[in-house]
Design a protein around this motif. Structure first.
Motif, PDB file in Angstrom:
ATOM      1  N   ILE A 170     -13.543  25.816  30.990  1.00  0.00           N
ATOM      2  CA  ILE A 170     -13.292  24.555  31.557  1.00  0.00           C
ATOM      3  C   ILE A 170     -13.103  23.346  30.821  1.00  0.00           C
ATOM      4  CG2 ILE A 170     -13.923  22.834  33.317  1.00  0.00           C
ATOM      5  CD1 ILE A 170     -15.635  24.985  34.837  1.00  0.00           C
ATOM      6  N   ARG A 171     -13.756  23.367  29.651  1.00  0.00           N
ATOM      7  CA  ARG A 171     -13.729  22.674  28.355  1.00  0.00           C
ATOM      8  C   ARG A 171     -12.261  22.498  28.065  1.00  0.00           C
ATOM      9  NH1 ARG A 171     -17.798  19.490  26.224  1.00  0.00           N
ATOM     10  NH2 ARG A 171     -17.336  18.654  24.189  1.00  0.00           N
ATOM     11  N   HIS A 179      -6.151  16.835  33.608  1.00  0.00           N
ATOM     12  CA  HIS A 179      -7.035  17.373  34.175  1.00  0.00           C
ATOM     13  C   HIS A 179      -8.583  16.840  33.977  1.00  0.00           C
ATOM     14  CE1 HIS A 179      -4.481  21.373  33.366  1.00  0.00           C
ATOM     15  NE2 HIS A 179      -4.336  20.668  34.564  1.00  0.00           N
ATOM     16  N   GLN A 180      -8.519  15.508  33.415  1.00  0.00           N
ATOM     17  CA  GLN A 180      -9.784  14.813  32.973  1.00  0.00           C
ATOM     18  C   GLN A 180     -10.213  14.323  34.295  1.00  0.00           C
ATOM     19  OE1 GLN A 180      -9.227  12.607  29.671  1.00  0.00           O
ATOM     20  NE2 GLN A 180      -8.935  14.371  28.108  1.00  0.00           N
ATOM     21  N   PRO A 192     -13.708  18.827  37.651  1.00  0.00           N
ATOM     22  CA  PRO A 192     -13.811  19.670  36.443  1.00  0.00           C
ATOM     23  C   PRO A 192     -14.984  19.223  35.380  1.00  0.00           C
ATOM     24  CG  PRO A 192     -11.538  19.298  36.650  1.00  0.00           C
ATOM     25  CD  PRO A 192     -12.439  18.403  37.919  1.00  0.00           C
ATOM     26  N   ALA A 227     -18.394  19.997  36.558  1.00  0.00           N
ATOM     27  CA  ALA A 227     -18.588  21.520  36.389  1.00  0.00           C
ATOM     28  C   ALA A 227     -18.825  22.204  35.015  1.00  0.00           C
ATOM     29  CB  ALA A 227     -17.436  22.281  36.845  1.00  0.00           C
ATOM     30  N   GLU A 228     -18.077  21.581  34.049  1.00  0.00           N
ATOM     31  CA  GLU A 228     -18.051  21.875  32.494  1.00  0.00           C
ATOM     32  C   GLU A 228     -19.522  21.477  32.168  1.00  0.00           C
ATOM     33  OE1 GLU A 228     -18.375  20.693  28.624  1.00  0.00           O
ATOM     34  OE2 GLU A 228     -18.135  19.357  29.978  1.00  0.00           O
ATOM     35  N   MET A 234      -9.499  22.962  29.567  1.00  0.00           N
ATOM     36  CA  MET A 234      -8.637  21.995  30.346  1.00  0.00           C
ATOM     37  C   MET A 234      -8.720  20.728  30.172  1.00  0.00           C
ATOM     38  SD  MET A 234      -9.585  24.143  33.791  1.00  0.00           S
ATOM     39  CE  MET A 234      -9.094  23.105  34.939  1.00  0.00           C
ATOM     40  N   LEU A 235     -10.215  20.253  29.841  1.00  0.00           N
ATOM     41  CA  LEU A 235     -10.519  18.749  29.845  1.00  0.00           C
ATOM     42  C   LEU A 235      -9.688  18.350  28.627  1.00  0.00           C
ATOM     43  CD1 LEU A 235     -14.247  18.718  30.667  1.00  0.00           C
ATOM     44  CD2 LEU A 235     -12.299  18.175  32.093  1.00  0.00           C
TER      45      LEU A 235
END
Length: 266
Positions: free
Chosen positions: A56-57, A65-66, A70, A73-74, A59-60
């Motif tokens: 997930i990180r 996606h920030q 998410p 969750a990360e 994606m950030l």
């Protein structure tokens, strides 16, 4: 995300961390099911959850996606999953005392050692998780709750580490164990693991107590060097020396100390 963390997460670093932790988790699952050591499931589950957190990180790293979902969750997965590593060490220590070393070397009955520390870990896990949900909306409240959770979790592990040392000293002082018993490898490995976990807890306390904008909060390298890496070093040894087989050999749990033998003979 950038406002809370102070930086944009590194994609390459997150990829490496994700691969490492998921690989470790799969290895732990293999050992757990091969040996039918279902009591150890917390370790592979926690390691894989940690790896998912880093996925997930990844994606950030993308501004699109920030978002809060998410990010929360990360943060929960990467900050709270290590609680399962601590829980695994608690369980291993309890089994070492009950199956191998003997109850006489424990200041707390082995039956309660694992439960006591796992429950304390669970409470701090809930506190940290609660903080993550409030972190982006009510920053100060989230920071306070998370800080308290980190300190309590760390204090719990420090107490455990002291009991670990006292059990070792008691066993060596008794003189029955030769030091060549198979389970000593796991006892020493548990000490190494605890050392790296302690390094991580010190970092987490320092981070949670620091002000936003300080280097420890705004430079991602500190997270990987003092959190991600120590946690990996704390668990990787179990891939090569899985505790299960060692906990079934060379037990001195039922051995009678010499002073008791002498007293009974008189």
């Amino acid at each position: 995300v950038v406002r809370v963390l102070g930086y944009t997460p590194s994609k390459p670093a997150a990829i490496v961390a994700a691969v490492i932790y998921i690989t470790c988790g799969l290895c732990f699952f293999y050992h757990t099911f091969r040996r039918k050591n279902y009591w150890a499931l917390c370790l592979p589950i926690g390691s894989c959850a940690m790896g998912i957190g880093f996925i997930i990180r990844i994606m950030l790293n993308n501004p699109d996606h920030q978002k809060r979902g998410p990010f929360v969750a990360e943060e929960i997965l990467t900050a709270c999953s290590p609680a399962t590593f601590l829980a695994f060490n608690y369980i291993v220590h309890g089994r070492l005392l009950g199956n191998c070393m003997g109850k006489r070397h424990s200041y707390i009955p082995p039956t309660y050692v694992s439960w006591f520390f796992v429950c304390s870990d669970l409470l701090t896990f809930v506190a940290a998780g609660t903080a993550m949900f409030t972190k982006t909306s009510t920053l100060e409240t989230g920071k306070t709750v998370f800080q308290v959770g980190v300190i309590l979790q760390s204090a719990s592990y420090y107490v455990f580490f002291i009991l670990y040392f006292l059990s070792w000293r008691s066993c060596r002082k008794e003189g029955i164990a030769t030091g060549r018993e198979a389970w000593w490898k796991i006892y020493k490995l548990l000490g190494v693991s605890s050392f790296f976990i302690t390094v991580r807890t010190i970092f987490r306390i320092a981070e949670s107590c620091s002000d936003p904008g300080t280097p420890i909060r705004t430079r991602e390298v500190y997270l990987y060097v003092f959190d991600t890496l120590p946690l990996f070093l704390a668990i990787v040894g179990y891939i090569f020396w899985w505790p299960g087989p060692y906990l079934e050999r060379d037990s001195i749990a039922d051995a009678v100390p010499m002073e008791k033998v002498s007293t009974s003979s008189v």
